[in-house]
Design a protein around this motif. Structure first.
Motif, mmCIF file in Angstrom:
data_model
loop_
_atom_site.group_PDB
_atom_site.id
_atom_site.type_symbol
_atom_site.label_atom_id
_atom_site.label_comp_id
_atom_site.label_asym_id
_atom_site.label_seq_id
_atom_site.Cartn_x
_atom_site.Cartn_y
_atom_site.Cartn_z
ATOM 1 N N GLY A 148 -1.306 3.029 -5.556
ATOM 2 C CA GLY A 148 -2.324 3.111 -4.519
ATOM 3 C C GLY A 148 -1.948 2.188 -3.374
ATOM 4 N N PRO A 149 -2.395 2.504 -2.163
ATOM 5 C CA PRO A 149 -2.047 1.685 -1.002
ATOM 6 C C PRO A 149 -2.529 0.244 -1.155
ATOM 7 N N SER A 150 -1.694 -0.698 -0.752
ATOM 8 C CA SER A 150 -2.063 -2.113 -0.819
ATOM 9 C C SER A 150 -1.199 -2.883 0.158
ATOM 10 N N ALA A 151 -1.516 -4.161 0.301
ATOM 11 C CA ALA A 151 -0.729 -5.032 1.178
ATOM 12 C C ALA A 151 0.407 -5.706 0.427
ATOM 13 N N PHE A 152 0.454 -5.560 -0.915
ATOM 14 C CA PHE A 152 1.423 -6.355 -1.674
ATOM 15 C C PHE A 152 2.649 -5.587 -2.140
ATOM 16 N N GLY A 153 2.683 -4.259 -1.930
ATOM 17 C CA GLY A 153 3.849 -3.533 -2.404
ATOM 18 C C GLY A 153 3.911 -2.124 -1.848
ATOM 19 N N GLU A 154 5.081 -1.496 -1.998
ATOM 20 C CA GLU A 154 5.263 -0.117 -1.539
ATOM 21 C C GLU A 154 4.524 0.831 -2.473
ATOM 22 N N ASP A 155 3.892 1.842 -1.881
ATOM 23 C CA ASP A 155 3.048 2.748 -2.646
ATOM 24 C C ASP A 155 3.862 3.622 -3.599
ATOM 25 N N TYR A 156 3.399 3.706 -4.845
ATOM 26 C CA TYR A 156 4.082 4.467 -5.903
ATOM 27 C C TYR A 156 4.280 5.927 -5.486
ATOM 28 N N ASP A 157 3.195 6.580 -5.058
ATOM 29 C CA ASP A 157 3.300 8.001 -4.727
ATOM 30 C C ASP A 157 4.165 8.237 -3.498
ATOM 31 N N ALA A 158 4.179 7.288 -2.559
ATOM 32 C CA ALA A 158 5.068 7.419 -1.400
ATOM 33 C C ALA A 158 6.530 7.382 -1.853
ATOM 34 N N LEU A 159 6.833 6.523 -2.815
ATOM 35 C CA LEU A 159 8.193 6.470 -3.368
ATOM 36 C C LEU A 159 8.557 7.773 -4.071
ATOM 37 N N VAL A 160 7.599 8.332 -4.810
ATOM 38 C CA VAL A 160 7.852 9.601 -5.492
ATOM 39 C C VAL A 160 8.151 10.691 -4.474
ATOM 40 N N ARG A 161 7.366 10.751 -3.397
ATOM 41 C CA ARG A 161 7.603 11.768 -2.368
ATOM 42 C C ARG A 161 8.960 11.569 -1.713
ATOM 43 N N ARG A 162 9.335 10.330 -1.459
ATOM 44 C CA ARG A 162 10.610 10.049 -0.800
ATOM 45 C C ARG A 162 11.803 10.466 -1.661
ATOM 46 N N HIS A 163 11.658 10.334 -2.958
ATOM 47 C CA HIS A 163 12.774 10.643 -3.861
ATOM 48 C C HIS A 163 12.585 11.971 -4.588
ATOM 49 N N GLU A 164 11.649 12.791 -4.090
ATOM 50 C CA GLU A 164 11.398 14.097 -4.696
ATOM 51 C C GLU A 164 12.697 14.901 -4.767
ATOM 52 N N GLY A 165 12.968 15.489 -5.934
ATOM 53 C CA GLY A 165 14.180 16.293 -6.116
ATOM 54 C C GLY A 165 15.387 15.503 -6.552
ATOM 55 N N GLN A 166 15.303 14.184 -6.519
ATOM 56 C CA GLN A 166 16.424 13.349 -6.957
ATOM 57 C C GLN A 166 16.291 13.051 -8.449
ATOM 58 N N SER A 167 17.398 12.720 -9.052
ATOM 59 C CA SER A 167 17.386 12.325 -10.454
ATOM 60 C C SER A 167 18.535 11.372 -10.694
#
Length: 543
Positions: A148-167
């Motif tokens: 979830g969005p916060s001031a202390f770290g990069e958002d989990y779901d944003a990372l998932v979207r950025r690396h979508e299709g990668q493995s």
């Protein structure tokens, strides 16, 4: 030229210790049942293919940030799909999943981060104080991912979207490769990281399917009513092995009506919980308002269950109760009491009070202080061996030395076995008590209370409690001229220890009974509490 030297190991070539990476269970589910629902949370659903893609993406994101085999990733989170996925993302990389109990304080979680040697953290956005405490205590922490969005770290779901299709390639693991640090205090002291491994957990999963919920398939569904950080996480890993869907409550607040409505809606077939929750579920009026005929296995562990509560649950639900006895160090795999041995009436032959017989592939030995096995019916320490026993405590040789003797893991619990091999737990070698399924260690609470300027001495012990199984009672001795009452002390402790560890009652005495050597004797304190009418006697509590 072919060597004429005989192969080692009695003429058999040594086998590789390589085992299946546990994340492959998710891959298998996605291959065979990709379009089927694998996970449910509120009104949102994810298919097995969805989950596998998201885990691939998060594994790629963590890998890009430098996480690899053997790295420890601390996870502070309520139950959610991201927490569930993080387990498999860590496994896929060969990293170690280090979940916390989300109810612990920032200081307690910081200790777990330090004790595990965590190099990264995944933290729910609801816990900024925990993230800050860990970052401050571990300056070289590589990064924090925020669920979830916060001031202390990069958002989990944003990372998932950025690396979508990668493995990333699934890490090669051996039988003894760590996959999970399961924090437990064992029999004494501060929390220790019990090292669970890929090979050990493969056996645990197989054993759970064999002994606790035989016949489980992709047509089944499991409701989660406990934190995924501990026993419920093991239980849900078992579901993935058979592509049985997992259903979460909508929030971390337990609501019996919602639980039963989800049982009806999703045709839930199994649940893992503790006796306290079984009692709440079966005594709530909603149990009669919803269809629960789909339920085949209501699995409970973590504490003894009062016989009257057991009878009531059986009358409400039928023969669906499954009990097991086990510790985090043995990943729950010591005994099982299956549905067929749960009876609603005390008829001849019913083994009331037993926690069952040995799990498949496991062996119990009741031992005296010298390590000798004692005869049936004789009380001793419950010791166990078998493939479910953990690899040991991380970076703690002293604790390992105490925990093992001649290859047996010493549980610290006392009990006896009958002639047929049924186990009866009669007490504990330590002062630890179990409240609502959580282990509570008095020394930790006592040390915290003793930091209050008004308190000179304290003793904390567990006493029978109809709601929680056991609850904490503190007996305090104040310093001269000091003034303090029960509510003031409990208010002062709030935030210093997790709320579930707070004593239910606090009493103030002029002195604590002590032995000739000046040692506080809790057996005598318990007797005095009973004599003063502060707590019910153990006999009356059990009647």
């Amino acid at each position: 030229m072919i060597s004429s030297s005989p192969p080692p190991h009695g003429g058999v070539a040594p086998a590789s210790t390589r085992v299946m990476n546990l994340s492959h269970f998710l891959r298998q589910a996605a291959r065979r049942h990709g379009a089927e629902t694998g996970f449910v949370w509120g009104e949102r659903t994810w298919t097995w293919a969805d989950l596998d893609r998201r885990v691939d993406a998060m594994a790629a994101a963590l890998s890009a940030k430098g996480i690899g085999k053997g790295d420890r990733v601390l996870v502070q989170s309520k139950n959610c799909n991201q927490m569930f996925e993080s387990m498999f993302a860590c496994f896929r990389l060969g990293a170690v999943w280090v979940p916390t109990n989300f109810r612990q304080t920032p200081g307690e979680v910081t200790y777990l981060a330090q004790a595990s040697g965590a190099s990264a953290m995944i933290c729910h956005s609801d816990f900024p104080e925990h993230a800050e405490a860990v970052r401050s205590a571990i300056p070289d922490l590589r990064f924090i991912v925020s669920i979830g969005p916060s001031a202390f770290g990069e958002d989990y779901d944003a990372l998932v979207r950025r690396h979508e299709g990668q493995s990333v390639p699934t890490a090669v693991v051996d039988r003894d490769s760590p996959c999970w640090f399961f924090f437990t205090s064992g029999t004494t002291g501060r929390p220790k990281a019990a090292v669970l491994t890929h090979g050990q957990m493969a056996f645990v999963i197989t054993n759970h399917l064999c002994d606790l919920m035989p016949g489980t398939t992709h047509a089944d569904a499991s409701l989660v009513v406990a934190p995924l950080s501990h026993g419920a996480g093991v239980h849900q890993l078992v579901q993935v092995a058979r592509a049985a869907k997992t259903v979460l409550l909508s929030s971390d607040r337990f609501d019996p009506d919602e639980a039963w409505s989800l049982v009806e809606r999703w045709r839930i077939t199994n649940m893992f919980t503790v006796p306290t929750i079984v009692k709440l579920l079966t005594e709530h009026p909603s149990v009669d308002a919803h269809d629960h005929l789909s339920l085949r296995y209501l699995i409970y562990a973590g504490a003894p269950m009062y016989r009257e509560d057991q009878k009531h649950a059986l009358k409400k639900l039928g023969k669906v109760l499954v009990q097991y006895f086990g510790l985090g160090e043995v990943t729950g795999n010591i005994t099982v009491l299956p549905p067929g041995l749960h009876e609603a009436e005390d008829t001849p032959g019913v083994k009331a009070g037993t926690c069952g017989y040995e799990r498949t592939g496991m062996q119990i030995s009741i031992q005296n202080d010298r390590g000798d096995e004692v005869p049936p019916g004789t009380t001793g320490e419950i010791c166990v061996c078998g493939p479910a026993v953990f690899a040991g405590y991380y970076n703690n040789p002293e604790a390992n030395e105490k925990a093992f003797r001649d290859g047996w893991f010493r549980t610290g619990d006392l009990g006896h076995m009958d002639q047929e091999g049924f186990l009866y737990i009669t007490g504990r070698a330590s002062d630890m008590y179990i409240s609502g399924g959580s282990n509570i260690y008095p020394r930790e609470i006592e040390e915290k209370i003793l930091t209050h300027p008004a308190v000179a001495e304290v003793a904390v012990l567990g006493v029978p409690d109809r709601t929680w199984g056991e609850a904490g009672v503190a007996v305090c001795i104040l310093r001269p001229e000091a003034a303090l009452d029960e509510q003031d002390l409990l208010d002062w402790m709030d935030g210093k220890v997790a709320r579930y560890k707070l004593p239910k009652r606090v009493f103030f005495w002029d002195a604590l009974p002590k032995s000739a050597y000046g040692k506080i004797t809790k057996k005598t304190i318990r007797a005095e509490l009973e004599a003063r009418g502060c707590i019910p006697s153990e006999q009356s509590a059990e009647s």
